[in-house]
Design an enzyme around this catalytic site. Structure first.
Site, PDB file in Angstrom:
ATOM      1  N   SER A   1       0.838  -1.203   0.000  1.00 38.69           N
ATOM      2  CA  SER A   1       0.000   0.000   0.000  1.00 38.69           C
ATOM      3  C   SER A   1       0.873   1.253   0.000  1.00 38.69           C
ATOM      4  O   SER A   1       1.950   1.260   0.582  1.00 38.69           O
ATOM      5  CB  SER A   1      -0.891  -0.009   1.246  1.00 38.69           C
ATOM      6  OG  SER A   1      -1.486   1.258   1.450  1.00 38.69           O
TER       7      SER A   1
ATOM      8  N   TYR B   1      -2.231  -0.188  10.304  1.00 36.09           N
ATOM      9  CA  TYR B   1      -2.478  -0.875   9.027  1.00 36.09           C
ATOM     10  C   TYR B   1      -1.298  -0.629   8.081  1.00 36.09           C
ATOM     11  O   TYR B   1      -0.693  -1.580   7.570  1.00 36.09           O
ATOM     12  CB  TYR B   1      -3.769  -0.374   8.363  1.00 36.09           C
ATOM     13  CG  TYR B   1      -3.824  -0.706   6.902  1.00 36.09           C
ATOM     14  CD1 TYR B   1      -3.515   0.263   5.934  1.00 36.09           C
ATOM     15  CD2 TYR B   1      -4.113  -1.986   6.475  1.00 36.09           C
ATOM     16  CE1 TYR B   1      -3.507  -0.051   4.592  1.00 36.09           C
ATOM     17  CE2 TYR B   1      -4.099  -2.315   5.120  1.00 36.09           C
ATOM     18  CZ  TYR B   1      -3.796  -1.333   4.197  1.00 36.09           C
ATOM     19  OH  TYR B   1      -3.778  -1.647   2.855  1.00 36.09           O
TER      20      TYR B   1
ATOM     21  N   LYS C   1       1.839  -3.273   6.655  1.00 32.04           N
ATOM     22  CA  LYS C   1       2.268  -3.474   5.270  1.00 32.04           C
ATOM     23  C   LYS C   1       3.765  -3.213   5.126  1.00 32.04           C
ATOM     24  O   LYS C   1       4.489  -3.948   4.454  1.00 32.04           O
ATOM     25  CB  LYS C   1       1.486  -2.538   4.331  1.00 32.04           C
ATOM     26  CG  LYS C   1       0.019  -2.864   4.200  1.00 32.04           C
ATOM     27  CD  LYS C   1      -0.208  -4.199   3.496  1.00 32.04           C
ATOM     28  CE  LYS C   1      -1.673  -4.462   3.215  1.00 32.04           C
ATOM     29  NZ  LYS C   1      -1.899  -5.748   2.533  1.00 32.04           N
TER      30      LYS C   1
HETATM   31  C1  WQD Z   1      -9.680  10.079   0.259  1.00 34.78           C
HETATM   32  C2  WQD Z   1      -9.890  11.573   0.463  1.00 34.78           C
HETATM   33  C3  WQD Z   1     -10.281  12.200   2.735  1.00 34.78           C
HETATM   34  C4  WQD Z   1     -14.189  10.169   3.032  1.00 34.78           C
HETATM   35  C5  WQD Z   1      -7.340   4.961   2.410  1.00 34.78           C
HETATM   36  C6  WQD Z   1      -6.329   4.154   3.164  1.00 34.78           C
HETATM   37  C7  WQD Z   1      -5.338   3.560   2.193  1.00 34.78           C
HETATM   38  C8  WQD Z   1      -6.040   2.761   1.123  1.00 34.78           C
HETATM   39  C9  WQD Z   1      -7.097   3.595   0.440  1.00 34.78           C
HETATM   40  C10 WQD Z   1      -5.867   0.437   1.682  1.00 34.78           C
HETATM   41  C11 WQD Z   1      -9.176  12.121   1.691  1.00 34.78           C
HETATM   42  C12 WQD Z   1     -11.511  12.505   1.866  1.00 34.78           C
HETATM   43  C13 WQD Z   1     -12.966  10.651   2.562  1.00 34.78           C
HETATM   44  C14 WQD Z   1     -15.223  11.087   3.348  1.00 34.78           C
HETATM   45  C15 WQD Z   1     -13.782  12.900   2.714  1.00 34.78           C
HETATM   46  N1  WQD Z   1      -6.592   1.593   1.672  1.00 34.78           N
HETATM   47  N2  WQD Z   1     -12.781  11.996   2.414  1.00 34.78           N
HETATM   48  N3  WQD Z   1     -14.977  12.424   3.169  1.00 34.78           N
HETATM   49  O1  WQD Z   1      -7.555   7.901   3.282  1.00 34.78           O
HETATM   50  O2  WQD Z   1      -6.530   8.372   0.990  1.00 34.78           O
HETATM   51  O3  WQD Z   1      -6.701   6.041   1.793  1.00 34.78           O
HETATM   52  O4  WQD Z   1      -7.970   4.117   1.472  1.00 34.78           O
HETATM   53  O5  WQD Z   1      -4.804   0.188   1.194  1.00 34.78           O
HETATM   54  O6  WQD Z   1      -4.463   2.718   2.913  1.00 34.78           O
HETATM   55  O7  WQD Z   1      -5.628   5.043   4.009  1.00 34.78           O
HETATM   56  O8  WQD Z   1      -8.762   7.234   1.143  1.00 34.78           O
HETATM   57  O9  WQD Z   1     -11.076   7.410   0.390  1.00 34.78           O
HETATM   58  O10 WQD Z   1     -10.610   7.422   2.889  1.00 34.78           O
HETATM   59  O11 WQD Z   1     -10.002   9.425   1.499  1.00 34.78           O
HETATM   60  O12 WQD Z   1     -13.589  14.127   2.568  1.00 34.78           O
HETATM   61  O13 WQD Z   1     -16.349  10.714   3.789  1.00 34.78           O
HETATM   62  O14 WQD Z   1     -11.272  11.838   0.651  1.00 34.78           O
HETATM   63  O15 WQD Z   1     -10.045  13.245   3.674  1.00 34.78           O
HETATM   64  O16 WQD Z   1      -8.699  13.417   1.394  1.00 34.78           O
HETATM   65  P1  WQD Z   1      -7.359   7.497   1.856  1.00 34.78           P
HETATM   66  P2  WQD Z   1     -10.206   7.823   1.518  1.00 34.78           P
END
Ligand code: WQD
Length: 366
Positions: free
Chosen positions: A139, A165, A169
């Site tokens: 990841s 998490y 990894k």
């Molecule tokens: C993306 C953007 C949030 C939800 C995570 C894990 C990573 C991988 C992918 C496994 C950010 C914003 C999100 C919401 C928002 N998983 N957001 N409102 O955090 O980049 O990555 O998932 O491998 O390990 O960390 O993805 O989709 O949660 O967030 O504003 O309700 O959307 O702040 O900027 P993230 P995400």
């Protein structure tokens, strides 16, 4: 055929019933690979335990082929060993893992037991059965807070990782590196996923819709199809073009193709046999970014969904989410060169198929 290899390739996919797993298994089946799946079904909407879960049944429908499925936990060495005695695996694609960043902060031991200890058990059984080729689902979280952008594979890993998490990894990557250093017969490829999103164009497989999603894309998809009322945007005061978080979203079909590209490469790798040139230089350990190679902000995603769905997406700007970084996106040129792979699907493709999957599941759940 892999490099004109005549015999059928046999691949074990751990965690093959999940979101990445189903799309990867489908890709392998389309390449005439004999696929065997082990999965403890922890992250999958259950059928009954002996029957194949719905997700895998749909993969069989889509491919017209069958998948051997075993309901086994990678921590269960005895059961895993029995499976390795049933087949002659050419390589293993290791996807099985707990993957919620939030849950890992409150349940770190579950994550280290399942992800790290489970991987060590898998590696011991592989070694015992002389299976020494592994494609590992890593990841982008191993990079921690980006020190430069775009992030390439030379970026430091394991520093300022913000959650157990991501650290699990990172630890596994280092365990694999040590294993390859200790034994030149091993070949390992770590695939560092950025943000996998979207669904198969059939709308039949996608991210398991159980519960309220914590990731952006499936959440917005559920607002777009009317299952959720509005999106809370976690912060609009970041140093980004529109103040909202920027991420590298990659279509799950591109990601699945990246696994096939890595599998082809690793099957051609000849881990140096003892006495051969290169022996003692350790096995082959490689890492590749899998991303689109550009970033989109939260508001870019919202606007794209609005144009795809033809419906307004209500948003609320709220405070930042703990542990989030402002921007993260990849330089994938190494995978382009060495895996002959490049993501091609657009943000519109991602949003379209996410909404389609969501609609399909809504109908299915009715
Ligand atoms: C993306 C953007 C949030 C939800 C995570 C894990 C990573 C991988 C992918 C496994 C950010 C914003 C999100 C919401 C928002 N998983 N957001 N409102 O955090 O980049 O990555 O998932 O491998 O390990 O960390 O993805 O989709 O949660 O967030 O504003 O309700 O959307 O702040 O900027 P993230 P995400």
């Amino acid at each position: 055929n892999v490099g004109n290899v005549a015999q059928v390739v046999v691949v074990l996919v751990t965690g093959g019933c999940g979101y990445v797993g189903t799309h990867t298994v489908l890709q392998l089946l389309e390449q005439n690979v004999h696929v065997v799946v082990v999965d403890n079904l922890a992250g999958v909407t259950r059928g009954n335990d002996e029957k194949k879960p719905t997700s895998l049944e749909r993969v069989e429908e889509l491919s017209g082929k069958t998948v051997d499925f075993h309901n086994v936990d990678i921590n269960d060495a005895e059961s895993l060993d029995k499976i390795f005695k049933l087949y002659r695996f050419d390589c293993v694609i290791h996807l099985a893992a707990l993957k919620s960043v939030g849950d890992s902060c409150s349940l770190p031991l579950d994550y280290y037991r399942n992800n790290v200890a489970g991987t060590v058990t898998l590696l011991e059984i592989m070694k015992k059965n002389q299976v020494v080729k592994l494609v590992f689902s890593s990841s982008a979280t191993v990079y921690g807070e980006p020190q430069y952008l775009p992030i390439d594979e030379q970026h430091v890993t394991g520093q300022r990782v913000t959650n157990p998490y991501g650290r699990s990894k990172y630890f596994i990557e280092e365990i694999l590196r040590d294993l390859c250093t200790s034994d030149p017969k091993w070949s390992v490829i770590c695939l560092r996923y950025f943000n996998p999103v979207g669904a198969h164009p059939s709308g039949r497989i996608g991210e398991d819709p159980a519960g309220v999603p914590c990731n952006l894309m499936p959440y917005v998809a559920q607002v777009a199809v009317g299952r959720l009322e509005k999106l809370a945007v976690y912060g609009n005061d970041y140093s980004t073009p529109d103040g909202t978080g920027v991420r590298d979203y990659i279509h799950i079909m591109d990601l699945a193709e990246g696994h096939w590209a890595a599998t082809k490469k690793i099957l051609k790798e000849k881990g140096a046999k003892a006495g051969e040139e290169g022996a003692g230089a350790g096995g082959s350990w490689l890492a590749y970014n899998l991303g689109l190679g550009r970033g989109y902000s939260v508001l870019d995603v919202v606007k794209c969904f609005e144009s795809v769905s033809g419906r307004p997406i209500a948003v609320d700007f709220v405070q930042r989410r703990e542990g989030d970084v402002a921007s993260s996106y990849s330089d994938c040129s190494l995978a382009v060169r060495q895996l002959e792979w490049k993501a091609s699907r657009t943000l519109t493709d991602m949003c379209k198929y996410c909404a389609l999957w969501c609609t399909f599941e809504s109908l299915h759940l009715l």
